[in-house]
Design a protein around this motif. Structure first.
Motif, PDB file in Angstrom:
ATOM      1  N   TYR A  20       0.814  -1.215   0.000  1.00 32.53           N
ATOM      2  CA  TYR A  20       0.000   0.000   0.000  1.00 32.53           C
ATOM      3  C   TYR A  20       0.852   1.272   0.000  1.00 32.53           C
ATOM      4  CZ  TYR A  20      -4.597  -1.983  -0.004  1.00 32.53           C
ATOM      5  OH  TYR A  20      -5.744  -2.605  -0.411  1.00 32.53           O
ATOM      6  N   VAL A  21       2.010   1.210   0.613  1.00 33.86           N
ATOM      7  CA  VAL A  21       2.925   2.353   0.529  1.00 33.86           C
ATOM      8  C   VAL A  21       3.346   2.546  -0.922  1.00 33.86           C
ATOM      9  CG1 VAL A  21       5.253   3.158   1.100  1.00 33.86           C
ATOM     10  CG2 VAL A  21       3.769   2.276   2.903  1.00 33.86           C
ATOM     11  N   ARG A  22       3.565   1.442  -1.630  1.00 37.72           N
ATOM     12  CA  ARG A  22       3.915   1.538  -3.049  1.00 37.72           C
ATOM     13  C   ARG A  22       2.778   2.179  -3.852  1.00 37.72           C
ATOM     14  NH1 ARG A  22       5.628  -3.355  -3.507  1.00 37.72           N
ATOM     15  NH2 ARG A  22       3.916  -4.335  -4.622  1.00 37.72           N
ATOM     16  N   TYR A  23       1.540   1.805  -3.534  1.00 36.59           N
ATOM     17  CA  TYR A  23       0.389   2.428  -4.195  1.00 36.59           C
ATOM     18  C   TYR A  23       0.382   3.942  -3.952  1.00 36.59           C
ATOM     19  CZ  TYR A  23      -1.811  -2.223  -4.722  1.00 36.59           C
ATOM     20  OH  TYR A  23      -2.101  -3.516  -5.056  1.00 36.59           O
ATOM     21  N   LEU A  24       0.595   4.331  -2.683  1.00 35.68           N
ATOM     22  CA  LEU A  24       0.566   5.761  -2.349  1.00 35.68           C
ATOM     23  C   LEU A  24       1.690   6.520  -3.039  1.00 35.68           C
ATOM     24  CD1 LEU A  24      -0.336   6.024   1.457  1.00 35.68           C
ATOM     25  CD2 LEU A  24      -1.758   6.588  -0.521  1.00 35.68           C
ATOM     26  N   ARG A  25       2.866   5.940  -3.101  1.00 33.35           N
ATOM     27  CA  ARG A  25       3.974   6.611  -3.782  1.00 33.35           C
ATOM     28  C   ARG A  25       3.644   6.858  -5.247  1.00 33.35           C
ATOM     29  NH1 ARG A  25       8.703   3.035  -0.914  1.00 33.35           N
ATOM     30  NH2 ARG A  25       9.303   4.552   0.700  1.00 33.35           N
ATOM     31  N   ALA A  26       2.967   5.892  -5.872  1.00 33.08           N
ATOM     32  CA  ALA A  26       2.610   6.045  -7.282  1.00 33.08           C
ATOM     33  C   ALA A  26       1.618   7.187  -7.480  1.00 33.08           C
ATOM     34  CB  ALA A  26       2.025   4.739  -7.819  1.00 33.08           C
ATOM     35  N   LYS A  27       0.771   7.437  -6.475  1.00 36.43           N
ATOM     36  CA  LYS A  27      -0.272   8.453  -6.617  1.00 36.43           C
ATOM     37  C   LYS A  27       0.124   9.809  -6.037  1.00 36.43           C
ATOM     38  CE  LYS A  27      -4.141   5.208  -6.764  1.00 36.43           C
ATOM     39  NZ  LYS A  27      -5.463   4.840  -6.203  1.00 36.43           N
ATOM     40  N   LEU A  28       0.899   9.801  -4.965  1.00 39.19           N
ATOM     41  CA  LEU A  28       1.249  11.058  -4.291  1.00 39.19           C
ATOM     42  C   LEU A  28       2.636  11.565  -4.659  1.00 39.19           C
ATOM     43  CD1 LEU A  28      -0.078  10.319  -0.680  1.00 39.19           C
ATOM     44  CD2 LEU A  28      -1.320  11.261  -2.649  1.00 39.19           C
ATOM     45  N   GLY A  29       3.453  10.682  -5.216  1.00 34.08           N
ATOM     46  CA  GLY A  29       4.815  11.061  -5.553  1.00 34.08           C
ATOM     47  C   GLY A  29       5.810  10.197  -4.800  1.00 34.08           C
ATOM     48  N   PRO A  30       6.854   9.712  -5.465  1.00 37.57           N
ATOM     49  CA  PRO A  30       7.779   8.752  -4.851  1.00 37.57           C
ATOM     50  C   PRO A  30       8.611   9.309  -3.708  1.00 37.57           C
ATOM     51  CG  PRO A  30       8.607   9.489  -6.986  1.00 37.57           C
ATOM     52  CD  PRO A  30       7.206  10.022  -6.864  1.00 37.57           C
ATOM     53  N   ASP A  31       8.781  10.622  -3.648  1.00 41.21           N
ATOM     54  CA  ASP A  31       9.667  11.207  -2.632  1.00 41.21           C
ATOM     55  C   ASP A  31       8.934  11.630  -1.365  1.00 41.21           C
ATOM     56  OD1 ASP A  31      11.808  10.906  -4.388  1.00 41.21           O
ATOM     57  OD2 ASP A  31      11.439  12.870  -5.308  1.00 41.21           O
ATOM     58  N   ARG A  32       7.634  11.480  -1.346  1.00 43.27           N
ATOM     59  CA  ARG A  32       6.875  11.972  -0.185  1.00 43.27           C
ATOM     60  C   ARG A  32       6.864  10.984   0.982  1.00 43.27           C
ATOM     61  NH1 ARG A  32       4.141  14.655  -4.450  1.00 43.27           N
ATOM     62  NH2 ARG A  32       4.057  16.906  -4.009  1.00 43.27           N
ATOM     63  N   ILE A  33       7.093   9.712   0.689  1.00 38.48           N
ATOM     64  CA  ILE A  33       7.142   8.708   1.758  1.00 38.48           C
ATOM     65  C   ILE A  33       8.514   8.047   1.716  1.00 38.48           C
ATOM     66  CG2 ILE A  33       6.098   6.633   2.728  1.00 38.48           C
ATOM     67  CD1 ILE A  33       3.521   7.364   1.237  1.00 38.48           C
ATOM     68  N   SER A  34       9.280   8.234   2.772  1.00 37.12           N
ATOM     69  CA  SER A  34      10.627   7.671   2.846  1.00 37.12           C
ATOM     70  C   SER A  34      10.624   6.351   3.595  1.00 37.12           C
ATOM     71  CB  SER A  34      11.580   8.643   3.562  1.00 37.12           C
ATOM     72  OG  SER A  34      11.684   9.853   2.850  1.00 37.12           O
ATOM     73  N   THR A  35      11.486   5.451   3.148  1.00 33.65           N
ATOM     74  CA  THR A  35      11.681   4.182   3.849  1.00 33.65           C
ATOM     75  C   THR A  35      12.848   4.326   4.812  1.00 33.65           C
ATOM     76  OG1 THR A  35      10.909   2.889   1.951  1.00 33.65           O
ATOM     77  CG2 THR A  35      12.222   1.733   3.609  1.00 33.65           C
ATOM     78  N   VAL A  36      12.602   4.010   6.064  1.00 42.13           N
ATOM     79  CA  VAL A  36      13.678   3.972   7.055  1.00 42.13           C
ATOM     80  C   VAL A  36      14.001   2.500   7.251  1.00 42.13           C
ATOM     81  CG1 VAL A  36      14.412   4.578   9.381  1.00 42.13           C
ATOM     82  CG2 VAL A  36      12.828   6.071   8.134  1.00 42.13           C
ATOM     83  N   ARG A  37      15.052   2.063   6.611  1.00 40.22           N
ATOM     84  CA  ARG A  37      15.343   0.641   6.516  1.00 40.22           C
ATOM     85  C   ARG A  37      15.391  -0.035   7.885  1.00 40.22           C
ATOM     86  NH1 ARG A  37      16.658  -1.828   2.132  1.00 40.22           N
ATOM     87  NH2 ARG A  37      17.190   0.144   1.087  1.00 40.22           N
ATOM     88  N   GLY A  38      14.664  -1.130   7.970  1.00 37.88           N
ATOM     89  CA  GLY A  38      14.624  -1.897   9.200  1.00 37.88           C
ATOM     90  C   GLY A  38      13.692  -1.340  10.257  1.00 37.88           C
ATOM     91  N   VAL A  39      13.075  -0.188   9.969  1.00 39.99           N
ATOM     92  CA  VAL A  39      12.187   0.436  10.960  1.00 39.99           C
ATOM     93  C   VAL A  39      10.782   0.604  10.406  1.00 39.99           C
ATOM     94  CG1 VAL A  39      11.817   2.401  12.482  1.00 39.99           C
ATOM     95  CG2 VAL A  39      14.149   1.667  11.946  1.00 39.99           C
ATOM     96  N   GLY A  40      10.637   1.420   9.349  1.00 33.38           N
ATOM     97  CA  GLY A  40       9.300   1.652   8.824  1.00 33.38           C
ATOM     98  C   GLY A  40       9.285   2.769   7.796  1.00 33.38           C
ATOM     99  N   TYR A  41       8.267   3.632   7.879  1.00 31.95           N
ATOM    100  CA  TYR A  41       8.069   4.690   6.871  1.00 31.95           C
ATOM    101  C   TYR A  41       7.848   6.035   7.526  1.00 31.95           C
ATOM    102  CZ  TYR A  41       7.458   0.776   3.655  1.00 31.95           C
ATOM    103  OH  TYR A  41       7.659  -0.366   2.909  1.00 31.95           O
ATOM    104  N   ARG A  42       8.232   7.090   6.783  1.00 29.30           N
ATOM    105  CA  ARG A  42       8.077   8.452   7.264  1.00 29.30           C
ATOM    106  C   ARG A  42       7.522   9.316   6.132  1.00 29.30           C
ATOM    107  NH1 ARG A  42      13.235   9.758   8.794  1.00 29.30           N
ATOM    108  NH2 ARG A  42      13.689  10.346   6.644  1.00 29.30           N
ATOM    109  N   PHE A  43       6.457  10.088   6.435  1.00 32.26           N
ATOM    110  CA  PHE A  43       5.936  11.038   5.464  1.00 32.26           C
ATOM    111  C   PHE A  43       6.722  12.337   5.623  1.00 32.26           C
ATOM    112  CE2 PHE A  43       3.173  13.827   3.167  1.00 32.26           C
ATOM    113  CZ  PHE A  43       2.481  13.004   2.274  1.00 32.26           C
ATOM    114  N   GLU A  44       7.279  12.816   4.500  1.00 28.64           N
ATOM    115  CA  GLU A  44       8.134  13.996   4.547  1.00 28.64           C
ATOM    116  C   GLU A  44       7.292  15.274   4.545  1.00 28.64           C
ATOM    117  OE1 GLU A  44      11.131  13.627   5.187  1.00 28.64           O
ATOM    118  OE2 GLU A  44      11.424  11.520   4.690  1.00 28.64           O
ATOM    119  N   HIS A  45       7.732  16.270   5.295  1.00 28.03           N
ATOM    120  CA  HIS A  45       7.030  17.556   5.363  1.00 28.03           C
ATOM    121  C   HIS A  45       7.024  18.214   3.987  1.00 28.03           C
ATOM    122  CE1 HIS A  45       6.502  17.617   9.679  1.00 28.03           C
ATOM    123  NE2 HIS A  45       7.767  17.273   9.839  1.00 28.03           N
TER     124      HIS A  45
END
Length: 226
Positions: free
Chosen positions: A201-226
C-alpha cells in the motif's frame, strides 16, 4: 441491542462453528450459503458486519464485496478464504474489505477481529464527521470530511484503505511509523508472519502522491516527509 452479524459461508460445518462462537460472544447471527443471499441480506438493513467467504456459489465473495461497496453499504466486512497469498489479501482489501482472515483460523481470532471492526465502526459513526478538516504536508492535502486528496492542487483518487494510510502517515509527518504500528492503526490488527500488505500500500501511495513523499527507514518503517 446486540450487534447483528451475517455469516456467508457455504460449508455448513464451518458456518455452524462460526455461528456458535459468535452467538456465544453475545452477537445475533444470520447464516446464508450463497453470494446472492448474502447480498440480499446485507442490503436489507440491520446488519453490522459480514463474515464473507470468497468461494461462495451463485456469486463469489469478491463480487458481493464490490457490489456492497458500490452501493456504499456501511457494513463492516471480514473476508474469509482458504487463499492466503499476498495478492489475494491485497485484492480483498483494495476492493473494500475491512479485514481478511485466511482459513483455517481459530474462532477466537475471528472474534478478536470482529470486536476491532465493530469498535472502529462505532468510533467513525460517533465522530459525527470531520466536515472541512484538512491535513496538509509535502504539497499533499487530505480533506478528512469529504475524503478527498489533492497533490499540488490537482485531485488524486485514493481508495478507502489508501486514504486511511495516507491520513495516518500525514498526521505523523516527520515521524517514523513501523509496519506494525501502521498495520494496527490502519487495518486494526497486528502484522502476522511475513505479511507485506503495508509495503504494497505504501507503493500504491507513492505512485499516486509522488515517490519522494514517503521515505523508507530501513529496518524500521516509513516516514511522510514535510
Amino acid at each position: 441491542m446486540a450487534h447483528h452479524i451475517l455469516i456467508a459461508e457455504d460449508e455448513e460445518g464451518i458456518a455452524r462453528v462460526i455461528e456458535r462462537g459468535l452467538r456465544g460472544a453475545g452477537y445475533r447471527t444470520t447464516v446464508v450459503g450463497d453470494g446472492l443471499s448474502a447480498l440480499e441480506v446485507a442490503t436489507g438493513g440491520g446488519v453490522d458486519l459480514v463474515v464473507l467467504d470468497v468461494g461462495l456459489p451463485r456469486m463469489d465473495g469478491f463480487t458481493v464485496l464490490r457490489m456492497l461497496r458500490t452501493m456504499e453499504e456501511p457494513v463492516q466486512i471480514i473476508m474469509c478464504t482458504a487463499r492466503d497469498s499476498v495478492e489475494d489479501t491485497v485484492s480483498g482489501l483494495e476492493s473494500g474489505a475491512d479485514d481478511y482472515l485466511a482459513k483455517p483460523f481459530r474462532v477466537e481470532e475471528l472474534l478478536a477481529r470482529v470486536r476491532v471492526r465493530l469498535r472502529h465502526a462505532e468510533a467513525l459513526h460517533g465522530s459525527g464527521g470531520s466536515g472541512g478538516d484538512q491535513l496538509e504536508a509535502g504539497g499533499v492535502v487530505l480533506d478528512i470530511g469529504a475524503r478527498t486528496a489533492a497533490v499540488g492542487g490537482k485531485p488524486v483518487e485514493l481508495s478507502t484503505r489508501e486514504f486511511t494510510l495516507a491520513r495516518e502517515l500525514m498526521e505523523h509527518a516527520g515521524q517514523v511509523l513501523s509496519r506494525e504500528q501502521l498495520m494496527d492503526r490502519v487495518w486494526g490488527y497486528e502484522v502476522t508472519g511475513s505479511s507485506n500488505v503495508v509495503d504494497v500500500y505504501v507503493r500504491y501511495l507513492r505512485a499516486k502522491l509522488g515517490p519522494d513523499r514517503i521515505s523508507t527507514v530501513r529496518g524500521v518503517g516509513y516516514r511522510f516527509e514535510h
